[in-house]
Design a protein around this motif. Structure first.
Motif, PDB file in Angstrom:
ATOM      1  N   TYR A  11       0.831  -1.198   0.000  1.00  0.00           N
ATOM      2  CA  TYR A  11       0.000   0.000   0.000  1.00  0.00           C
ATOM      3  C   TYR A  11       0.874   1.260   0.000  1.00  0.00           C
ATOM      4  O   TYR A  11       0.600   2.222  -0.720  1.00  0.00           O
ATOM      5  CB  TYR A  11      -0.898  -0.040   1.230  1.00  0.00           C
ATOM      6  CG  TYR A  11      -1.950   1.022   1.265  1.00  0.00           C
ATOM      7  CD1 TYR A  11      -2.935   1.060   0.281  1.00  0.00           C
ATOM      8  CD2 TYR A  11      -1.974   1.979   2.268  1.00  0.00           C
ATOM      9  CE1 TYR A  11      -3.905   2.028   0.304  1.00  0.00           C
ATOM     10  CE2 TYR A  11      -2.940   2.953   2.301  1.00  0.00           C
ATOM     11  CZ  TYR A  11      -3.910   2.975   1.320  1.00  0.00           C
ATOM     12  OH  TYR A  11      -4.860   3.945   1.340  1.00  0.00           O
ATOM     13  N   ALA A  12       1.963   1.221   0.779  1.00  0.00           N
ATOM     14  CA  ALA A  12       2.864   2.374   0.850  1.00  0.00           C
ATOM     15  C   ALA A  12       3.502   2.636  -0.512  1.00  0.00           C
ATOM     16  O   ALA A  12       3.634   3.783  -0.945  1.00  0.00           O
ATOM     17  CB  ALA A  12       3.935   2.152   1.908  1.00  0.00           C
ATOM     18  N   MET A  15       1.059   4.157  -2.843  1.00  0.00           N
ATOM     19  CA  MET A  15       0.890   5.548  -2.434  1.00  0.00           C
ATOM     20  C   MET A  15       2.013   6.419  -3.015  1.00  0.00           C
ATOM     21  O   MET A  15       1.763   7.479  -3.584  1.00  0.00           O
ATOM     22  CB  MET A  15       0.943   5.562  -0.910  1.00  0.00           C
ATOM     23  CG  MET A  15       0.301   6.716  -0.263  1.00  0.00           C
ATOM     24  SD  MET A  15      -1.469   6.622  -0.387  1.00  0.00           S
ATOM     25  CE  MET A  15      -1.867   7.811   0.860  1.00  0.00           C
ATOM     26  N   LEU A  19       1.666   9.266  -5.737  1.00  0.00           N
ATOM     27  CA  LEU A  19       2.105  10.574  -5.283  1.00  0.00           C
ATOM     28  C   LEU A  19       3.077  11.207  -6.272  1.00  0.00           C
ATOM     29  O   LEU A  19       2.951  12.377  -6.628  1.00  0.00           O
ATOM     30  CB  LEU A  19       2.790  10.415  -3.933  1.00  0.00           C
ATOM     31  CG  LEU A  19       2.850  11.670  -3.108  1.00  0.00           C
ATOM     32  CD1 LEU A  19       1.732  11.653  -2.105  1.00  0.00           C
ATOM     33  CD2 LEU A  19       4.159  11.769  -2.403  1.00  0.00           C
ATOM     34  N   ILE A 312       5.309   8.926   4.352  1.00  0.00           N
ATOM     35  CA  ILE A 312       4.654   7.646   4.068  1.00  0.00           C
ATOM     36  C   ILE A 312       5.417   6.506   4.726  1.00  0.00           C
ATOM     37  O   ILE A 312       4.828   5.595   5.308  1.00  0.00           O
ATOM     38  CB  ILE A 312       4.538   7.447   2.549  1.00  0.00           C
ATOM     39  CG1 ILE A 312       3.517   8.425   1.978  1.00  0.00           C
ATOM     40  CG2 ILE A 312       4.143   6.016   2.211  1.00  0.00           C
ATOM     41  CD1 ILE A 312       3.408   8.415   0.494  1.00  0.00           C
ATOM     42  N   ASN A 315       4.677   6.470   8.345  1.00  0.00           N
ATOM     43  CA  ASN A 315       3.313   5.990   8.494  1.00  0.00           C
ATOM     44  C   ASN A 315       3.308   4.470   8.521  1.00  0.00           C
ATOM     45  O   ASN A 315       2.649   3.834   9.351  1.00  0.00           O
ATOM     46  CB  ASN A 315       2.490   6.471   7.294  1.00  0.00           C
ATOM     47  CG  ASN A 315       1.145   6.977   7.721  1.00  0.00           C
ATOM     48  OD1 ASN A 315       0.538   6.398   8.618  1.00  0.00           O
ATOM     49  ND2 ASN A 315       0.693   8.038   7.096  1.00  0.00           N
TER      50      ASN A 315
ATOM     51  N   ARG B 150     -10.225   7.568  -0.103  1.00  0.00           N
ATOM     52  CA  ARG B 150      -8.875   7.437  -0.662  1.00  0.00           C
ATOM     53  C   ARG B 150      -8.245   8.802  -0.914  1.00  0.00           C
ATOM     54  O   ARG B 150      -7.086   9.035  -0.612  1.00  0.00           O
ATOM     55  CB  ARG B 150      -8.935   6.657  -1.990  1.00  0.00           C
ATOM     56  CG  ARG B 150      -8.984   5.169  -1.845  1.00  0.00           C
ATOM     57  CD  ARG B 150      -7.695   4.623  -1.281  1.00  0.00           C
ATOM     58  NE  ARG B 150      -7.908   3.948   0.002  1.00  0.00           N
ATOM     59  CZ  ARG B 150      -8.407   2.730   0.119  1.00  0.00           C
ATOM     60  NH1 ARG B 150      -8.700   2.015  -0.931  1.00  0.00           N
ATOM     61  NH2 ARG B 150      -8.598   2.209   1.312  1.00  0.00           N
ATOM     62  N   ASP B 153      -7.162  10.223   2.363  1.00  0.00           N
ATOM     63  CA  ASP B 153      -5.928   9.560   2.808  1.00  0.00           C
ATOM     64  C   ASP B 153      -4.734  10.114   2.060  1.00  0.00           C
ATOM     65  O   ASP B 153      -3.681  10.404   2.627  1.00  0.00           O
ATOM     66  CB  ASP B 153      -5.982   8.049   2.505  1.00  0.00           C
ATOM     67  CG  ASP B 153      -6.863   7.327   3.491  1.00  0.00           C
ATOM     68  OD1 ASP B 153      -7.306   7.978   4.450  1.00  0.00           O
ATOM     69  OD2 ASP B 153      -7.109   6.123   3.288  1.00  0.00           O
ATOM     70  N   PHE B 154      -4.936  10.253   0.755  1.00  0.00           N
ATOM     71  CA  PHE B 154      -3.874  10.693  -0.121  1.00  0.00           C
ATOM     72  C   PHE B 154      -3.412  12.104   0.239  1.00  0.00           C
ATOM     73  O   PHE B 154      -2.217  12.369   0.389  1.00  0.00           O
ATOM     74  CB  PHE B 154      -4.392  10.636  -1.546  1.00  0.00           C
ATOM     75  CG  PHE B 154      -3.353  10.903  -2.563  1.00  0.00           C
ATOM     76  CD1 PHE B 154      -2.326  10.001  -2.748  1.00  0.00           C
ATOM     77  CD2 PHE B 154      -3.384  12.047  -3.313  1.00  0.00           C
ATOM     78  CE1 PHE B 154      -1.350  10.252  -3.681  1.00  0.00           C
ATOM     79  CE2 PHE B 154      -2.414  12.297  -4.245  1.00  0.00           C
ATOM     80  CZ  PHE B 154      -1.392  11.400  -4.424  1.00  0.00           C
ATOM     81  N   SER B 157      -1.268  12.522   3.259  1.00  0.00           N
ATOM     82  CA  SER B 157       0.121  12.082   3.242  1.00  0.00           C
ATOM     83  C   SER B 157       1.039  13.111   2.592  1.00  0.00           C
ATOM     84  O   SER B 157       2.237  12.895   2.498  1.00  0.00           O
ATOM     85  CB  SER B 157       0.249  10.737   2.532  1.00  0.00           C
ATOM     86  OG  SER B 157      -0.047  10.886   1.182  1.00  0.00           O
TER      87      SER B 157
END
Lengths: 332, 327
Positions: A11-12, A15, A19, A312, A315, B150, B153-154, B157
């Motif tokens: 998941y990280a 992300m 990102l 992240i 986290n 989502r 959450d995004f 971060s």
């Protein structure tokens, strides 16, 4: 547990991937042309075009993004022949104003940010937790009221005002030398100089964060002390010390892991304000300079992505630590 | 709070003495609680005072026959204000700005207008967005819920300060290019925009979990059993229970946004001269403090007092509206 960890890690990564895409998209759409910025004062359209090609900015945005991602793993080479520049992996791009690869520039700034974050972290956790426990134990006394005042002042003083006040105080006491402040001093060769560089920035950050941790610790300890199992422990004759350290604090301090991890992860990306006030050339100060001086896009993107990546990553660590401490999390 | 008081109130009801028991709405109860909290009331007074003088900036500066654009160069000598403590006098109660020579009181009053508007607009916008999205996500659920979740959450971060520093310059150019606003107008729009975008996810999560628990409560089930429409349930059943949350979050976030505006102006990515905000004055003062400490002390003190009183007011409102919440 392993399943939980792998899921979180996956998941990280997703992300981070998304990102990087979004950051690229946002910065790709801004009306600033890095190619134009890269050629300085002697600019003409030919040079701009050549630079654009050299930087790989003349291809579609998604392709640029893909090159960026590949560069992180393989390194990147800009241009050909005599003007060739190679940035080894992980390459974040090339910063023209610094005449260096972004990774190199960031690596030069990271020791400042890292030292600042670690020192402040140790200081604020020590102050916050011990003050919080003390206030909870002496609830209602003047110590408790003192802690309330501390929390209030610490959370109300904007960090740049706090920093300025501390800077000025230190300056007036001749504890800060504005000329040498902010040059890297090795802690091994000159420990005093090293501390002088950082101590006031540490105090600034620590005061601001310790206020939050004092409040959290205090309320958690008080809340836990009303639990039945604490009463049971007292009833079966456990010494008051052990009730606090073995029974109460274990439960009360566990939620702090989340805050501590996220705050530390956030600081590793660069404490912009504190670094700016204390002239520490870390990642934060570097980005604000990159923005204000000539909008050095590759560098700004690098620091932004790095800051997000740290966040992240921590986290993830917090999630795993929490699953380790609390079986309910990983089994659910 | 013991069984006896409950019993006595029950028996008094039984005796037909209900008339003496005043009916109080939750709002009245909260107001009574807030009024009893002296610290919160004093802070509310201080905060209102500052909002009022910001609103009345032209009137107040008019009374002193000063304004925020005139350069009082005759009050300066070698760029430094003449007289004690940054040139404080009856004509210029807060002194004179070193360098340019404007009246500091006028600068700070007009500056606080910008600071307060940014903070208030941002707070209202993000609370509104959080409410709308939180209710929709929790009440409609399904794909909408996971998509909004989502995104939230995004956004959480992202390092907010970094994003602000990195995005403010290009976004300001974009806003100017689109012709929405110019110069500092564009910078204010961008500031509100970025702060809002990174603020709503936190409040959204709170609203969402609150609605998820509320929709299972008896009064909501009863309303839907009676055939109440979706909009009726949202507006008449759910929303009244969310106002306290909204007010708490609104008031708690205000000091943060005031400080954020000051920080970004201080860093040089916010509002720019010739406008003046508290952050800009502080930024300027931070390079003059050795020769003119009052120039730094006055705005710093003002920011601290306002942020402190707004924090205390926020705590008071939270205690009054949601007494069960832990501090």
């Amino acid at each position: 547990m392993l399943k939980y960890i792998s899921k979180r890690v996956f998941y990280a990564f997703v992300m981070l991937f998304v990102l990087s895409m979004v950051v690229y998209l946002i910065f790709g759409l801004v009306p600033i042309d890095p190619a134009k910025l890269s050629c300085g004062t002697h600019c003409n359209p030919v040079v701009v075009e050549a630079n654009r090609h050299r930087l790989g900015l003349d291809i579609p945005l998604w392709h640029q993004w893909w090159n960026f991602i590949m560069g992180l793993f393989q390194g990147r080479t800009y241009g050909e022949g005599a003007a060739m520049i190679h940035c080894p992996a992980p390459a974040f791009g090339y910063s023209f104003p610094n005449n260096a690869c972004v990774t190199e520039v960031m690596a030069g700034a990271f020791p400042f940010t890292f030292t600042l974050a670690v020192g402040a972290f140790i200081l604020w956790m020590t102050i916050g937790i011990s003050f919080g426990i003390l206030a909870a134990r002496k609830k209602g006394t003047y110590i408790d009221r003192l802690s309330t005042a501390f929390v209030l002042i610490g959370s109300s003083l904007p960090i740049f005002i706090l920093g300025l006040l501390i800077y000025i105080t230190a300056f007036l006491l001749h504890l800060i030398d504005p000329i040498t402040q902010g040059t890297w001093v090795s802690p091994l060769s000159d420990p005093i100089g090293f501390f002088r560089n950082f101590i006031f920035a540490w105090i600034t950050l620590a005061l601001a964060y310790a206020a939050i941790y004092t409040r959290l610790t205090r309320s958690n300890v008080i809340e836990t002390s009303t639990e039945d199992y604490i009463r049971t422990a007292r009833a079966k004759g456990v010494a008051e010390r052990d009730v606090l350290y073995r029974h109460n604090l274990r439960t009360a301090l566990a939620p702090l892991i989340t805050n501590a991890g996220l705050d530390f992860g956030g600081l590793l990306g660069g404490a912009i304000i504190t670094e700016r006030v204390f002239q520490l050339p870390g990642l934060g100060y570097m980005s604000i300079k990159a923005v204000l001086r000539d909008y050095d896009l590759p560098l700004i993107m690098g620091t932004t992505l790095l800051a997000a990546a740290f966040f992240i990553f921590f986290n993830l660590i917090v999630d795993i630590a929490y699953a380790y401490l609390d079986p309910r999390v990983r089994l659910n | 709070m013991s069984a006896t008081t409950n019993l006595s109130s029950l028996s008094s009801q039984g005796n037909g003495a209900t008339v003496e028991l005043a009916q109080r709405s939750p709002r009245q109860i909260a107001w009574i609680r807030l009024k009893r909290n002296k610290v919160a009331m004093v802070s509310a007074g201080v905060a209102l005072f500052f909002v009022a003088i910001a609103f009345l900036a032209p009137v107040i500066t008019g009374l002193f026959h000063v304004d925020n654009t005139t350069l009082y160069l005759d009050r300066l000598k070698d760029g430094q204000p003449i007289g004690v403590a940054g040139g404080i006098s009856w004509a210029h109660p807060f002194g004179i700005e070193p360098g340019a020579g404007r009246d500091l009181m006028a600068l700070l009053l007009y500056g606080s207008r910008i600071s307060f508007s940014i903070a208030i607009i941002t707070a209202i916008t993000y609370v509104g967005i959080g409410l709308v999205l939180g209710i929709s996500a929790a009440y409609i659920g399904g794909a909408l819920d996971s998509v909004i979740g989502r995104i939230a959450d995004f956004l959480l971060s992202f390092p907010t300060t970094f994003m602000f520093v990195a995005l403010s310059v290009p976004l300001t150019m974009r806003v100017e290019a689109l012709g929405i606003a110019k110069d500092n107008g564009a910078r204010i729009v961008v500031m509100v925009l970025i702060l809002t975008v990174f603020s709503w996810p936190g409040f959204f999560r709170v609203v969402r979990s609150q609605v998820l628990s509320l929709r299972e409560r008896e009064f909501v089930l009863a309303a839907s059993a009676l055939g109440a429409s979706r909009s009726r349930i949202i507006f008449k059943e759910l929303l009244p229970n969310l106002w306290p949350l909204a007010i708490i979050y609104l008031s708690i976030s205000l000091p943060g946004y005031l400080a954020a505006e000051a920080v970004f102006s201080f860093l040089g990515v916010g509002v720019q001269a010739p406008s003046s905000t508290w952050g800009l004055v502080l930024n300027d003062a931070s390079s003059f403090w050795q020769r003119d400490p009052a120039y730094l002390a006055i705005p710093a003190g003002m920011v601290i007092v306002v942020v402190l009183s707004l924090n205390l007011l926020g705590d008071g409102l939270r205690d009054a509206l949601d007494p069960k919440s832990d501090r």
